[in-house]
Design a protein around this motif. Structure first.
Motif, short mmCIF file in Angstrom:
data_model
loop_
_atom_site.label_atom_id
_atom_site.label_comp_id
_atom_site.label_asym_id
_atom_site.label_seq_id
_atom_site.Cartn_x
_atom_site.Cartn_y
_atom_site.Cartn_z
N THR A 184 0.81 -1.22 0.00
CA THR A 184 0.00 0.00 0.00
C THR A 184 0.84 1.27 0.00
O THR A 184 0.29 2.37 -0.06
CB THR A 184 -0.90 0.03 1.24
OG1 THR A 184 -0.06 -0.07 2.41
CG2 THR A 184 -1.90 -1.11 1.22
N ARG A 217 1.92 5.13 -5.51
CA ARG A 217 1.44 4.02 -4.69
C ARG A 217 1.03 4.51 -3.31
O ARG A 217 -0.03 4.15 -2.78
CB ARG A 217 2.53 2.94 -4.57
CG ARG A 217 2.12 1.74 -3.72
CD ARG A 217 3.22 0.69 -3.68
NE ARG A 217 3.46 0.12 -4.99
CZ ARG A 217 2.74 -0.87 -5.52
NH1 ARG A 217 1.71 -1.38 -4.84
NH2 ARG A 217 3.04 -1.35 -6.71
N ASN A 235 -3.06 4.88 -1.89
CA ASN A 235 -3.34 3.78 -0.97
C ASN A 235 -3.00 4.12 0.47
O ASN A 235 -3.90 4.35 1.29
CB ASN A 235 -2.58 2.53 -1.45
CG ASN A 235 -2.94 2.15 -2.88
OD1 ASN A 235 -4.03 1.69 -3.15
ND2 ASN A 235 -2.00 2.36 -3.82
N TRP A 293 3.51 -0.45 -13.10
CA TRP A 293 2.56 -1.56 -13.16
C TRP A 293 2.08 -1.82 -14.59
O TRP A 293 1.39 -2.83 -14.83
CB TRP A 293 1.36 -1.29 -12.25
CG TRP A 293 0.71 0.05 -12.46
CD1 TRP A 293 0.92 1.17 -11.71
CD2 TRP A 293 -0.22 0.42 -13.48
NE1 TRP A 293 0.17 2.22 -12.20
CE2 TRP A 293 -0.54 1.78 -13.29
CE3 TRP A 293 -0.82 -0.26 -14.55
CZ2 TRP A 293 -1.43 2.47 -14.11
CZ3 TRP A 293 -1.70 0.41 -15.37
CH2 TRP A 293 -2.01 1.77 -15.14
N VAL A 317 -0.67 -9.67 -7.25
CA VAL A 317 0.61 -9.27 -6.69
C VAL A 317 1.07 -10.34 -5.70
O VAL A 317 0.29 -10.76 -4.83
CB VAL A 317 0.49 -7.91 -5.96
CG1 VAL A 317 1.84 -7.47 -5.42
CG2 VAL A 317 -0.08 -6.85 -6.91
N GLN A 371 -4.46 -5.75 -7.54
CA GLN A 371 -4.19 -4.37 -7.90
C GLN A 371 -4.70 -4.12 -9.31
O GLN A 371 -4.57 -4.96 -10.20
CB GLN A 371 -2.69 -4.07 -7.81
CG GLN A 371 -2.31 -2.62 -8.13
CD GLN A 371 -0.84 -2.33 -7.88
OE1 GLN A 371 -0.21 -2.95 -7.03
NE2 GLN A 371 -0.30 -1.37 -8.62
N ARG A 372 -5.28 -2.96 -9.50
CA ARG A 372 -5.69 -2.53 -10.83
C ARG A 372 -5.24 -1.09 -11.00
O ARG A 372 -5.66 -0.21 -10.24
CB ARG A 372 -7.20 -2.65 -11.02
CG ARG A 372 -7.67 -2.25 -12.43
CD ARG A 372 -9.17 -2.43 -12.58
NE ARG A 372 -9.58 -2.07 -13.94
CZ ARG A 372 -9.93 -0.83 -14.31
NH1 ARG A 372 -9.91 0.17 -13.42
NH2 ARG A 372 -10.30 -0.59 -15.56
N VAL A 410 -4.60 -0.50 -4.95
CA VAL A 410 -4.51 -1.79 -4.25
C VAL A 410 -5.88 -2.06 -3.64
O VAL A 410 -6.54 -1.17 -3.09
CB VAL A 410 -3.42 -1.75 -3.17
CG1 VAL A 410 -3.44 -3.02 -2.33
CG2 VAL A 410 -2.05 -1.54 -3.81
N TYR A 411 -6.31 -3.32 -3.72
CA TYR A 411 -7.66 -3.70 -3.28
C TYR A 411 -7.63 -4.50 -1.99
O TYR A 411 -6.59 -5.03 -1.57
CB TYR A 411 -8.37 -4.48 -4.39
CG TYR A 411 -8.89 -3.58 -5.48
CD1 TYR A 411 -10.23 -3.25 -5.54
CD2 TYR A 411 -8.02 -3.03 -6.43
CE1 TYR A 411 -10.72 -2.38 -6.53
CE2 TYR A 411 -8.49 -2.18 -7.42
CZ TYR A 411 -9.84 -1.86 -7.46
OH TYR A 411 -10.32 -1.00 -8.42
N PRO A 450 -11.34 -0.76 -3.31
CA PRO A 450 -10.06 -0.09 -3.08
C PRO A 450 -9.73 -0.02 -1.60
O PRO A 450 -10.58 0.30 -0.76
CB PRO A 450 -10.30 1.30 -3.66
CG PRO A 450 -11.34 1.11 -4.70
CD PRO A 450 -12.26 0.06 -4.14
N TYR A 451 -8.47 -0.32 -1.27
CA TYR A 451 -8.03 -0.31 0.12
C TYR A 451 -8.29 1.04 0.78
O TYR A 451 -8.69 1.10 1.95
CB TYR A 451 -6.54 -0.68 0.19
CG TYR A 451 -5.93 -0.46 1.56
CD1 TYR A 451 -6.16 -1.37 2.59
CD2 TYR A 451 -5.12 0.64 1.82
CE1 TYR A 451 -5.62 -1.18 3.85
CE2 TYR A 451 -4.57 0.83 3.08
CZ TYR A 451 -4.82 -0.07 4.09
OH TYR A 451 -4.28 0.12 5.33
#
Length: 655
Positions: free
Chosen positions: A301, A356, A360, A487, A533, A549-550, A554-555, A635-636
Motif C-alpha cells: 500500500t 502508490r 493507498n 505496473w 501481486v 491491484q488494478r 490496491v484492493y 479499493p483499500y
C-alpha cells in the motif's frame, strides 16, 4: 547538481473527477472541522487546547499547558493547509481567520524570537535542554513550512517576519561555533523546512543551518548522550540512537532505521541539501536509503514503519499485516522523499512509489467525509481480536474523530491541498515538461521561451486513457516526457491521433520532442487489467497469499461484502476478475468481482456444508470441505467507510 523544477501549486489547477472533489472536501469540510478541533469546539472529542496554549503563552488567558510537547505543530500544519487552499482559490473569511492566528503567534513570540507554547507556559527555564525528546526544532520547522505556504498564497510578510526572528534565535543557540550547542532535533523536520525558506528568500542563513543539522547528526561524540548526561538523566533502558537516525553520520547510513516518520523527513531534508550544495555523497546516501525502504521495508500500500513499538522500521521483510503500524504520516513522508528524489533523477521509479503511497497508504488515513482518521493503517483486521490486544492503538478498526497525538489529520490535509505541486516538473536546460501523475488539470509552464499551457484530461485511476493538450500562442520546439507506470504491461502513445515516430524511452518516461502547435494533443493509453501481486519469499506473513491491484489502486476484501472469516477464502491465480465502476458505492469506485472457495466444516451425516460453528472439533485429520463463493474487492483506501468488520489485503491462493 542538475535537477528538475516542480511546477508550483499556483500554476496548476485541478480539474479531476477523483482528486478535485477531495481538494474541495479539504477546503469546505476538513479545514473548518480541524479548526474546531484545535479550538476545542468539537463535541464529544477530547479538547486539543492547541489554540488555548498559545493564548496562555501570549498572556491572554489563564491556565496551564495541555497536550503533547509538540502540540503547536498541529496548528502550524493547519495553517500550512490554509495557505495551499488560498493559493488554489481566494477565501477572504478563511484568510482573515488565518491572519488572526498569525497575529496570535506574533503576540506569543518572545522578545528574543523564541516561539513554543509548551516551554513558554510550562518550562520556561528548560529551553533547548532536551533536543532529543522535546520537539522544539520540529515545531519550528512546521511553522516555517506554514510561513512559506501562506506567504506564497497571500504575499503577506508578517508570518515570514515571525519565522525569520525564530530562525535567527535558533542560529544564536545551535551550531558549530564556539559558545553554541552542537545539537540537532530528535525529530527531523526543520531541515526540509529551512530549505523551503532558503529557496523562497535566497537567505544563506537557512541553507547553512539546514546543512549543519544534516552534517552534525550522528557524529561522535553523540550529542544526545552528552545532553542526557548534562541533565543527569537515568534510564532503565539505554536510549536507542537508531530511533532518531542519530546512530551514525547520515552519509554512512545504509539502511532505514528507527521511527519511520522521522526517517523520511530526515531523508527529504538530506535530498534538499544535496541538491542545493551539489553533494554527491549525500545524494548517494539518499539513493541507498530510498532503495532500502522500497525494496525491503514497504507495504504493498506504500505504508512504511511496521512496528507499533517506537513506530519504527524493524528488520528487512518484516511486514506483518494485522499488526502493521504504517502511520499515515509515514506514507506522507515517503511521498515527500520520493518527490524530492524525482526532481534529482528523472526516474519513474520515484513517481511510482509516490503514486502508490498517495492512492493507498495516504488516502486510507481519512474517511470519505473528511471527519474521521486512521493514525495507523493495518492490512488485515479481525475486530474481535483487536479489542483484546494491548497494542490496540495499532489495530483500530474504526477511524477516530481526533487524536491526543493529532499529527496525522492536518498532515493529510496539507498534502491533499498541495497535490497540484506534485504532478508536473520542467527541465529548463533541455526544455522538457515532465508529467509524473495522471490527474486532470491545467498547468502553466515556460518552455523554449514560450508560455505554454498543458491541459490534462483523464478518468485515472479508473481508466488508463490520458489526453494532454498543448495550448500556446506560438509554435515552439520542446519535449514532453510522460511517465510509464511501473505496473503497466504496455502503453500506446499518439500525437494528434497518429502513432509517434520520434519518441524514445528513458528511465520509465516516454519523451516526445517536436515543434508543438496550439491544439496539439498527446494521447497515452495504458491498459488496466487486474493484476495479482505476490510478495517476496522473505515476507513470511504473505506466503501462499496474493493481493489484487488494478492500475495504481490496491484492493482489499471487507466483511460487509464477503462475510466473516476472510482468511477462510481461497482464490485461484489467473482467474477472471470483472472490474465494474459503481457510482453509488463509496463515492464512486471500481470494484473487482470474481469467484473463489471458502473453507467450511461439513458435519457427518449432512449433505449441505455449513460454516464452522460450535460443537465442531478444533483439529481434525482431514482438511475442511470447500464451497464456491463470490468474492468482491474494493479499493483499500475506502475500507472502513461502511459497516465495521473484518478486512484483508492479502488473500490465500491455491493453483
Amino acid at each position: 547538481m542538475k535537477r528538475l523544477l516542480p511546477v508550483s501549486l499556483q500554476n496548476v489547477h485541478l480539474e479531476d473527477d477523483f482528486w478535485a472533489p477531495r481538494q474541495q472536501l479539504v477546503r469546505d469540510v476538513v479545514v473548518p472541522y480541524q479548526w474546531k478541533a484545535l479550538n476545542d469546539e468539537l463535541p464529544d472529542v477530547e479538547p486539543s487546547h492547541t489554540v488555548a496554549n498559545l493564548k496562555i503563552a501570549a498572556g491572554e488567558m489563564e491556565g496551564t499547558f495541555h497536550g503533547m510537547v509538540f502540540q503547536d505543530s498541529d496548528l502550524y500544519k493547519w495553517l500550512e493547509t490554509v495557505g495551499y487552499v488560498l493559493a488554489i482559490r481566494p477565501n477572504p473569511e478563511l484568510e482573515a481567520l488565518a491572519d488572526g492566528v498569525i497575529d496570535l503567534l506574533a503576540r506569543a513570540q518572545q522578545p528574543d524570537g523564541y516561539l513554543n507554547s509548551y516551554f513558554t507556559v510550562a518550562r520556561p527555564d528548560a529551553r533547548w535542554t532536551n533536543l532529543r525528546d522535546d520537539h522544539e526544532l520540529y515545531c519550528a520547522g512546521h511553522l516555517m513550512e506554514a510561513a512559506v505556504a501562506y506567504y506564497q498564497a497571500t504575499g503577506k510578510p508578517k508570518i515570514l517576519d515571525i519565522v525569520r526572528r525564530l530562525a535567527e534565535h535558533i542560529d544564536r543557540v545551535l551550531g558549530p561555533e564556539p559558545g553554541k550547542k552542537r545539537g540537532y532535533c530528535g525529530h527531523p523536520e526543520i531541515e526540509l523546512a529551512l530549505m523551503k525558506l532558503h529557496r523562497l528568500t535566497g537567505d544563506e542563513l537557512y541553507l547553512r543551518l539546514a546543512k549543519y543539522f544534516v552534517d552534525e547528526r550522528g557524529r561522535e561524540p553523540l550529542y544526545f548522550a552528552l545532553e542526557a548526561e548534562a541533565r543527569g538523566e537515568k534510564r532503565v533502558r539505554p536510549y536507542n540512537f537508531k530511533y532518531s537516525q542519530s546512530h551514525q553520520p547520515v552519509r554512512e547510513q545504509t539502511s532505514a532505521e528507527g521511527h519511520a516518520v522521522r526517517a523520511v523527513y530526515l531523508y527529504s531534508g538530506m535530498a534538499d541539501v544535496a541538491a542545493e550544495t551539489d553533494d554527491e555523497a549525500l545524494l548517494a546516501a539518499c539513493r541507498r536509503l530510498w532503495e532500502d525502504i522500497v525494496s525491503r521495508r514497504m507495504y504493498v500500500t506504500g505504508g512504511i514503519g511496521s512496528s507499533a513499538y517506537e513506530e519504527a522500521f524493524t528488520v528487512p521483510y518484516d511486514l506483518p499485516n494485522d499488526r502493521a503500524y504504517a502511520e499515515t504520516c509515514a506514507a506522507i513522508g515517503l511521498v515527500f522523499f520520493s518527490h524530492r528524489m524525482l526532481q534529482l533523477e528523472a526516474d519513474a521509479k520515484y513517481a511510482d512509489v509516490m503514486e502508490r503511497a498517495l492512492y493507498n497508504g495516504v488516502l486510507s488515513g481519512m474517511s470519505l467525509d473528511g471527519q474521521r482518521y486512521f493514525y495507523v493503517n493495518p492490512l488485515e483486521v479481525w475486530p474481535e481480536v483487536a479489542e483484546h490486544r494491548e497494542d490496540m492503538h495499532a489495530v483500530r478498526t474504526t477511524r477516530q474523530p481526533w487524536f491526543g497525538c493529532a499529527c496525522c489529520p492536518p498532515n493529510i490535509a496539507r498534502l491533499l491541498a498541495s497535490l497540484g505541486g506534485y504532478i508536473y516538473s520542467v527541465d529548463p536546460d533541455t526544455n522538457t515538461a515532465f508529467v509524473h501523475l495522471y490527474i486532470g488539470s491545467q498547468a502553466a509552464v515556460s518552455l523554449a521561451g514560450q508560455d505554454v499551457r498543458l491541459i490534462q484530461r483523464t478518468r485515472y485511476p479508473w481508466d488508463g486513457e490520458v489526453q494532454l493538450q498543448v495550448s500556446a500562442s506560438a509554435q515552439a520546439e520542446f519535449a514532453i516526457a510522460l511517465r510509464v507506470p511501473g505496473w503497466a504491461r504496455r502503453v500506446e502513445v499518439r500525437v494528434n491521433g497518429q502513432p509517434v515516430a520520434s519518441s524514445w524511452e528513458s528511465k520509465g518516461y516516454v519523451y516526445i520532442r517536436r515543434v508543438w502547435r496550439d491544439g496539439d494533443t498527446v494521447t497515452l493509453s495504458i491498459p488496466m487489467p487486474v493484476e495479482e501481486v505476490f510478495a517476496h519469499p522473505e515476507v513470511r506473513m504473505n506466503a501462499g497469499k496474493l493481493a489484487l491491484q488494478r492500475g495504481p489502486i490496491v484492493y482489499c476484501l471487507e466483511e460487509v461484502d464477503n462475510g466473516r472469516n476472510l482468511q477462510s477464502i481461497v482464490i485461484r491465480p489467473g482467474q477472471t476478475w470483472t472490474a465494474q465502476y459503481e457510482e453509488g458505492l463509496l463515492g464512486g469506485v471500481v470494484t473487482l468481482q470474481g469467484s473463489g472457495w471458502r473453507d467450511v466444516i461439513r458435519p457427518q451425516g449432512e449433505a449441505v456444508p455449513r460454516e464452522f460453528g460450535h460443537g465442531q472439533p478444533l483439529y481434525a485429520f482431514q482438511r475442511c470441505a470447500r464451497e464456491e463463493t463470490k468474492v468482491k474487492a474494493i479499493p483499500y483506501y475506502a475500507w472502513c467507510n461502511r459497516t465495521p468488520g473484518e478486512m484483508t489485503v492479502w488473500v490465500r491462493y491455491e493453483s
